[in-house]
Design a protein around this motif. Structure first.
Motif, mmCIF file in Angstrom:
data_model
loop_
_atom_site.group_PDB
_atom_site.id
_atom_site.type_symbol
_atom_site.label_atom_id
_atom_site.label_comp_id
_atom_site.label_asym_id
_atom_site.label_seq_id
_atom_site.Cartn_x
_atom_site.Cartn_y
_atom_site.Cartn_z
ATOM 1 N N ALA A 1 14.450 -4.357 -5.108
ATOM 2 C CA ALA A 1 13.476 -4.252 -6.190
ATOM 3 C C ALA A 1 14.061 -4.806 -7.485
ATOM 4 O O ALA A 1 14.971 -4.223 -8.067
ATOM 5 N N ASN A 2 13.569 -5.988 -7.900
ATOM 6 C CA ASN A 2 14.062 -6.677 -9.099
ATOM 7 C C ASN A 2 15.569 -6.914 -9.060
ATOM 8 O O ASN A 2 16.242 -6.916 -10.089
ATOM 9 N N GLN A 3 16.093 -7.136 -7.857
ATOM 10 C CA GLN A 3 17.505 -7.438 -7.673
ATOM 11 C C GLN A 3 17.645 -8.817 -7.035
ATOM 12 O O GLN A 3 17.204 -9.027 -5.904
ATOM 13 N N ASP B 1 0.821 -1.217 0.000
ATOM 14 C CA ASP B 1 0.000 0.000 0.000
ATOM 15 C C ASP B 1 0.846 1.255 0.000
ATOM 16 O O ASP B 1 0.448 2.295 -0.541
ATOM 17 N N THR B 2 2.012 1.189 0.632
ATOM 18 C CA THR B 2 2.892 2.363 0.697
ATOM 19 C C THR B 2 4.194 2.131 -0.072
ATOM 20 O O THR B 2 5.160 2.862 0.122
ATOM 21 N N CYS B 3 4.223 1.130 -0.922
ATOM 22 C CA CYS B 3 5.402 0.785 -1.735
ATOM 23 C C CYS B 3 6.613 0.510 -0.853
ATOM 24 O O CYS B 3 7.768 0.742 -1.255
ATOM 25 N N GLY B 4 6.357 0.006 0.350
ATOM 26 C CA GLY B 4 7.436 -0.224 1.305
ATOM 27 C C GLY B 4 8.092 -1.576 1.189
ATOM 28 O O GLY B 4 9.097 -1.844 1.862
ATOM 29 N N SER B 5 7.530 -2.457 0.362
ATOM 30 C CA SER B 5 8.110 -3.783 0.162
ATOM 31 C C SER B 5 8.634 -3.905 -1.269
ATOM 32 O O SER B 5 8.293 -3.114 -2.143
ATOM 33 N N TYR B 6 9.477 -4.898 -1.488
ATOM 34 C CA TYR B 6 10.006 -5.101 -2.828
ATOM 35 C C TYR B 6 9.780 -6.538 -3.271
ATOM 36 O O TYR B 6 9.506 -7.432 -2.462
ATOM 37 N N GLU B 7 9.891 -6.732 -4.570
ATOM 38 C CA GLU B 7 9.728 -8.057 -5.170
ATOM 39 C C GLU B 7 10.623 -8.161 -6.398
ATOM 40 O O GLU B 7 11.165 -7.156 -6.863
#
Length: 723
Positions: A385-387, A365-371
């Protein structure tokens, strides 16, 4: 991605083409000796600088030239991160002016301080791909600066921003484009991104937005000829679009009305690309200058012309007060802390709280996680993030590729190596030779190396691109081996005899014509097992294939050729690499932007439709599809097809037998123990394949490191090309 036409605007533009005024424009300053595609400028009141890429030498990089009041260009700096195609500049990023490049050998962005031309920090934001255009946009609303990077029918938007005393590049989104862009330019006042492709008169546009939604791409209009460069001049009231078409630069307003054109003069056969504008006043150029990469009879390099003559003749409004560092007085932030600074904050009338639109690789919701895309293919850990942090033995795009270390490499030779072939000695296999091409003007020809990579011989040829070997060719009362290449400089078929010691020698009839106005690009050979006849394939970038029968004229004691077939390969996209499968009667071709195809190789075979082996975007194949080779097995069904993918510096393996099942993808990494670096920006490949020096080298990789033991067992170590 939706592409639409703008017929009303296009009609207006075309209506002006026949009536617009044209003038000659002299080259005011020039410097040669560089293979270039793009230019950029650094704004400086006292010392303006032209920046140009170096795509020729392997050390490559970019060059800086002082725009002198004496009317010359003086080189002040040369940075050498590797062969470089793209360079641009950004002003006022965290108080610094930047030079931004992507070196082809490692696909990393590099940032340089424009004042000192020293690198800022370490290379960052690796972007595997074959990239072809790069532009900078500053939002007049938020003041944020963005990069648009174009590649194989796709574009990537990045945010360029200060971070902890340095600069970072953050990926926003990737979206599709209808063509591979070869040039781009951005109008900040209209928030419009212009781009064009090679061999195409169309100019495409989309809105530059601070959003993660893919933009709609439209056709803005068509120039009178194929577009070779684009640039925007920022006017006081409206901007002007400059469009290069070989040696002509045409000017358009914001409605694509043709305002006039100039023809560059000062040499013969001028071709320009990589347009850019310096629209500040200097003593010699009071209205500023237009810069470009130039190629003509005098050579290749960089040049510039005065804008004063253009604006005076066409009564355009000069704006030398333009300031690329100007930021909005009251910026409206688009990236906010509510979205962890990893996304755009979007407000709505129905809510007091902003909604987050996350950048690529961020979520929540707050862009605080990465994938990570594809969850690192199940072969690594997502660490950003995409790493991906890949497991041992895996790498490339999101850990999807098997990694292999090259065991050896050839001696460096020539500035632009392209394709290798392996000749197998009839006397002793240890005396076999690796034959390579150098396709650029510097050192153009063929190189011969032993199996350890030691250079044995070089022989001059007219810029050969691909190379292949012909065994046991009947030449009168004897059988000889030949090496064949398509030669680009004079658009001929080039052949040399291979002596038993593995050296090359000219042969009578060794230069054969193709056809009028045909531009040679790639090539391969085929011998029919049905008739015993020998054939030569050659292609052009337009996907036109010519098939010639090669024979020996006993009367003249010379080689001769006869054209026996002409067809279009693939779906008409640019082609180059090809290989024949003589046991099955096939020729397998690579269509660079799209696919790997199979056709019948006999002259009477129907070539109206090919068999699609693999296609870019199918989950395994990536552009550019380049070199193709065949690893033979003991039967017509046994063996493998290998194809190189330049954009990701990797190789796909498919089964030889139809329907050509995909096996795996591999890439290379540095072999530190042996002092051999990885293959980057891969092009040609043979059954064993082709950092940074001024000359190219080819790497040798063991098939045992590529194929599993079970797959190796399907091959034959006794394969004899002369049987």
């Amino acid at each position: 991605m939706r592409v639409t036409q703008l017929p009303a605007l296009l009609a207006v533009g075309q209506a002006f083409l026949g009536t617009a005024i044209s003038y000659d424009l002299p080259v005011a300053a020039r410097i040669d000796g560089f293979e270039s595609d793009s230019t950029a400028v650094i704004y400086n009141k006292t010392h303006p600088v032209l920046i140009g890429n170096d795509g020729g030498a392997a050390s490559g990089g970019f060059h800086a030239f002082a725009i002198n009041n004496s009317g010359s260009l003086t080189e002040t700096k040369h940075e050498t991160p590797g062969r470089t195609k793209l360079v641009t500049t950004a002003h006022g990023v965290g108080g610094r002016d930047l030079i931004i490049t992507i070196a082809q050998p490692d696909s990393f962005f590099r940032l340089y301080d424009a004042n000192t031309i020293e690198q800022i920090g370490e290379p960052l934001a690796r972007t595997l791909g074959d990239w072809s255009a790069l532009c900078v946009w500053r939002s007049e609303s938020s003041g944020e600066q963005y990069l648009y990077l174009f590649g194989k029918k796709q574009a990537v938007q990045f945010l360029l921003r200060p971070s902890h005393g340095s600069i970072e590049i953050v990926e926003i989104q990737t979206f599709e484009t209808p063509v591979e862009a070869s040039s781009c330019a951005i109008s900040s006042s209209t928030r419009t991104v212009f781009f064009s492709g090679d061999d195409n008169p169309n100019i495409y546009i989309f809105n530059a937005t601070e959003s993660t939604q893919p933009p709609d791409v439209t056709v803005f209009g068509a120039a009178e000829a194929d577009v070779t460069g684009l640039s925007v001049y920022v006017g006081k009231k409206s901007d002007y679009l400059f469009v290069a078409q070989t040696d002509i630069i045409t000017f358009y307003d914001e409605l694509f009305n043709n305002l006039g054109s100039v023809t560059l003069t000062g040499d013969d056969d001028i071709e320009i690309e990589g347009l850019n504008v310096y629209q500040s006043e200097t003593k010699l150029y009071p209205a500023g200058a237009i810069t470009y990469a130039i190629e003509s009879d005098s050579g290749a390099g960089f040049g510039l012309s005065s804008l004063e003559e253009i604006f005076g003749n066409f009564k355009l409004e000069v704006n030398t007060a333009y300031n690329p560092r100007k930021a909005p007085c009251n910026p409206k932030p688009s990236v906010c802390s509510d979205c962890s600074s990893n996304g755009f904050c979007e407000t709505s009338v129905s809510s007091d709280s902003p909604t987050c639109s996350c950048f690529a690789g961020f979520t929540g919701d707050t862009c605080g996680s990465y994938e990570c895309r594809n969850n690192c293919s199940g072969r690594g850990v997502c660490v950003g993030a995409n790493q991906c942090d890949c497991n041992e033995g895996w790498g490339g795009l999101y850990c999807a590729f098997k990694v292999v270390k090259p065991l050896a490499e050839t001696d460096a030779n020539g500035g632009d190596g392209d394709d290798p072939a392996i000749w197998i000695s009839p006397i002793n296999k240890t005396m076999s030779r690796i034959i390579t091409t150098t396709k650029s003007e510097a050192g153009a020809g063929l190189g011969v190396f032993d199996l350890t990579g030691k250079k044995i011989q070089t022989i001059t040829a007219a810029e050969p691109n691909n190379v292949d070997v012909i065994y046991n060719f009947p030449a009168g009362d004897k059988f000889i081996d030949l090496v064949y290449a398509g030669c680009r400089k004079d658009n001929t078929l080039c052949l040399f005899e291979i002596h038993q010691n593995g050296t090359l020698a000219p042969i009578s009839g060794g230069t054969q014509p193709t056809k009028e106005n045909y531009k040679v690009y790639g090539s391969c050979v085929y011998r029919s097992r049905a008739t015993g006849k020998q054939y030569l394939f050659v292609n052009a970038k337009t996907a036109e294939y010519l098939q010639f029968e090669l024979s020996w004229n006993n009367a003249s004691q010379a080689l001769e050729t006869t054209l026996v077939r002409n067809f279009t390969g693939g779906s008409g996209g640019q082609v180059e690499g090809c290989v024949s499968d003589e046991a099955n009667g096939w020729v397998i071709i690579g269509e660079e932007p799209r696919a790997l195809w199979r056709y019948g190789a006999e002259p009477e075979d129907d070539a109206s439709e090919g068999f699609l082996i693999a296609e870019v975007g199918d989950g395994h194949m990536y552009a550019d599809v380049e070199g193709v080779t065949l690893v033979e097995g003991p039967t017509a069904d046994a063996g493998f097809i290998l194809v190189s993918q330049q954009g990701v510096s990797a190789y796909n393996i498919y089964r030889r037998a139809a329907p050509h099942e995909y096996i795996e993808t591999f890439t290379t990494v540095d072999n530190i123990e042996k002092g051999v670096d990885a293959v980057t920006n891969t092009d040609g490949i043979t059954a064993v394949e082709s950092g940074t020096s001024d000359e190219a080298s080819f790497k040798l990789i063991s098939l045992g490191d590529v194929l599993s033991n079970d797959l190796l067992a399907e091959l034959s170590s006794d394969w004899d090309p002369r049987s």
